[in-house]
Motif scaffolding. Structure first.
Motif, PDB file in Angstrom:
ATOM      1  N   UNK A  99       0.781  -1.348   0.075  1.00 22.45           N
ATOM      2  CA  UNK A  99       0.145  -0.025  -0.048  1.00 22.45           C
ATOM      3  C   UNK A  99       0.950   1.386  -0.137  1.00 22.45           C
ATOM      4  N   UNK A 100       2.227   1.265   0.656  1.00 23.68           N
ATOM      5  CA  UNK A 100       3.114   2.307   0.725  1.00 23.68           C
ATOM      6  C   UNK A 100       3.581   2.653  -0.638  1.00 23.68           C
ATOM      7  N   UNK A 101       3.493   1.667  -1.483  1.00 22.29           N
ATOM      8  CA  UNK A 101       4.082   1.848  -2.878  1.00 22.29           C
ATOM      9  C   UNK A 101       5.621   1.064  -2.971  1.00 22.29           C
ATOM     10  N   UNK A 102       6.244   1.109  -4.046  1.00 24.33           N
ATOM     11  CA  UNK A 102       7.308   0.258  -4.362  1.00 24.33           C
ATOM     12  C   UNK A 102       8.304   0.697  -3.394  1.00 24.33           C
ATOM     13  N   UNK A 103       9.264  -0.157  -2.901  1.00 19.28           N
ATOM     14  CA  UNK A 103      10.019  -1.097  -3.863  1.00 19.28           C
ATOM     15  C   UNK A 103       9.649  -2.381  -4.336  1.00 19.28           C
ATOM     16  N   UNK A 104       8.726  -3.117  -3.616  1.00 22.30           N
ATOM     17  CA  UNK A 104       8.139  -4.248  -4.085  1.00 22.30           C
ATOM     18  C   UNK A 104       7.120  -4.223  -4.986  1.00 22.30           C
ATOM     19  N   UNK A 105       7.164  -4.669  -6.087  1.00 26.08           N
ATOM     20  CA  UNK A 105       6.339  -4.573  -7.112  1.00 26.08           C
ATOM     21  C   UNK A 105       6.145  -5.877  -8.039  1.00 26.08           C
ATOM     22  N   UNK A 106       5.175  -6.616  -7.992  1.00 23.47           N
ATOM     23  CA  UNK A 106       4.838  -7.789  -8.558  1.00 23.47           C
ATOM     24  C   UNK A 106       3.983  -7.769  -9.657  1.00 23.47           C
ATOM     25  N   UNK A 107       4.251  -8.363 -11.102  1.00 26.53           N
ATOM     26  CA  UNK A 107       3.708  -8.168 -11.983  1.00 26.53           C
ATOM     27  C   UNK A 107       3.853  -9.067 -13.089  1.00 26.53           C
ATOM     28  N   UNK A 108       2.968  -9.462 -14.017  1.00 21.74           N
ATOM     29  CA  UNK A 108       3.265 -10.380 -15.155  1.00 21.74           C
ATOM     30  C   UNK A 108       1.959 -10.043 -16.014  1.00 21.74           C
ATOM     31  N   UNK A 109       1.981 -10.778 -17.246  1.00 17.51           N
ATOM     32  CA  UNK A 109       0.840 -10.858 -18.014  1.00 17.51           C
ATOM     33  C   UNK A 109       1.056 -12.163 -19.109  1.00 17.51           C
ATOM     34  N   UNK A 110      -0.047 -12.633 -19.726  1.00 15.65           N
ATOM     35  CA  UNK A 110       0.089 -13.581 -20.406  1.00 15.65           C
ATOM     36  C   UNK A 110      -1.419 -14.124 -20.739  1.00 15.65           C
ATOM     37  N   UNK A 111      -1.343 -15.389 -20.680  1.00 15.30           N
ATOM     38  CA  UNK A 111      -2.979 -15.764 -21.429  1.00 15.30           C
ATOM     39  C   UNK A 111      -3.425 -16.602 -20.174  1.00 15.30           C
ATOM     40  N   UNK A 112      -4.532 -16.867 -20.075  1.00 16.42           N
ATOM     41  CA  UNK A 112      -5.351 -17.507 -18.994  1.00 16.42           C
ATOM     42  C   UNK A 112      -6.560 -18.422 -19.713  1.00 16.42           C
ATOM     43  N   UNK A 113      -6.745 -19.470 -18.986  1.00 20.54           N
ATOM     44  CA  UNK A 113      -7.845 -20.360 -19.303  1.00 20.54           C
ATOM     45  C   UNK A 113      -8.465 -21.091 -18.050  1.00 20.54           C
ATOM     46  N   UNK A 114      -9.621 -21.512 -18.083  1.00 22.42           N
ATOM     47  CA  UNK A 114     -10.298 -22.066 -16.690  1.00 22.42           C
ATOM     48  C   UNK A 114     -10.483 -23.604 -16.918  1.00 22.42           C
ATOM     49  N   UNK A 115     -10.024 -24.485 -15.991  1.00 19.45           N
ATOM     50  CA  UNK A 115     -10.160 -25.773 -15.971  1.00 19.45           C
ATOM     51  C   UNK A 115     -11.036 -25.981 -14.741  1.00 19.45           C
ATOM     52  N   UNK A 116     -12.444 -26.103 -15.068  1.00 23.50           N
ATOM     53  CA  UNK A 116     -13.196 -26.396 -13.868  1.00 23.50           C
ATOM     54  C   UNK A 116     -13.105 -25.588 -12.542  1.00 23.50           C
ATOM     55  N   UNK A 117     -12.587 -26.107 -11.879  1.00 21.26           N
ATOM     56  CA  UNK A 117     -12.386 -24.961 -10.323  1.00 21.26           C
ATOM     57  C   UNK A 117     -10.947 -24.567 -10.225  1.00 21.26           C
ATOM     58  N   UNK A 118     -10.243 -24.422 -11.246  1.00 22.14           N
ATOM     59  CA  UNK A 118      -8.814 -23.991 -11.504  1.00 22.14           C
ATOM     60  C   UNK A 118      -8.791 -23.068 -12.665  1.00 22.14           C
ATOM     61  N   UNK A 119      -7.889 -22.008 -12.462  1.00 20.72           N
ATOM     62  CA  UNK A 119      -7.661 -21.121 -13.562  1.00 20.72           C
ATOM     63  C   UNK A 119      -5.847 -21.237 -13.641  1.00 20.72           C
ATOM     64  N   UNK A 120      -5.724 -21.233 -14.942  1.00 17.62           N
ATOM     65  CA  UNK A 120      -4.253 -21.445 -15.336  1.00 17.62           C
ATOM     66  C   UNK A 120      -3.871 -20.088 -16.071  1.00 17.62           C
ATOM     67  N   UNK A 121      -2.754 -19.495 -15.364  1.00 19.01           N
ATOM     68  CA  UNK A 121      -2.035 -18.232 -16.085  1.00 19.01           C
ATOM     69  C   UNK A 121      -0.857 -18.724 -16.694  1.00 19.01           C
ATOM     70  N   UNK A 122      -0.700 -18.658 -18.104  1.00 18.76           N
ATOM     71  CA  UNK A 122       0.569 -18.714 -18.896  1.00 18.76           C
ATOM     72  C   UNK A 122       1.418 -17.466 -19.034  1.00 18.76           C
TER      73      UNK A 122
END
Length: 135
Positions: A62-85
């Protein structure tokens, strides 16, 4: 590197499409207890699921960086799971990984549980819907 075109999510998968605000980010202890995740007590973040199968995640303390986590890609759902590639990531060892998360969807509240990206710890992230992609 060109990312493959993901399938267009339909049915229950389309329920995830939209913009989500981070409510909480916790680490699961082996005894089942919870403690704050790596971004502290009150992290902020956004999760974007497009109806065309793309995903982007941005989180920080909440106080801002230095920690910053990010990624992007594709996603799909498999029943009760989601997969981020991951096709774009803050760390090279995350690239091309498939991040599998158990999902619970309760109205506008989404809970994702799964392994951490960089450790063997398990994480629980709770998100709240703040918008929807256009169909």
């Amino acid at each position: 590197m060109t990312a493959p075109t993901p399938p267009v999510p339909q049915g229950p998968t389309a329920d995830l499409a939209g913009v989500w605000r981070l409510v909480s980010f916790e680490t699961l202890a082996p005894d089942g207890g919870r403690r704050p995740g790596p971004l502290g007590e009150s992290p902020v973040g956004l999760l974007f699921y497009s109806v065309t199968g793309h995903v982007a995640v941005h989180m920080m303390p909440a106080a801002g960086p230095p920690e910053y986590l990010s990624y992007a890609g594709t996603w799909h759902r498999e029943g009760d799971r989601v997969v981020h590639t991951l096709t774009v990531a803050a760390r090279p060892d995350w690239l091309d990984s498939a991040q599998v998360r158990l999902l619970e969807l309760d109205g506008d509240r989404l809970t994702l549980t799964g392994g951490a990206l960089s450790t063997v710890e398990r994480r629980v992230l709770v998100w709240e819907r703040v918008g929807r992609d256009a169909p």
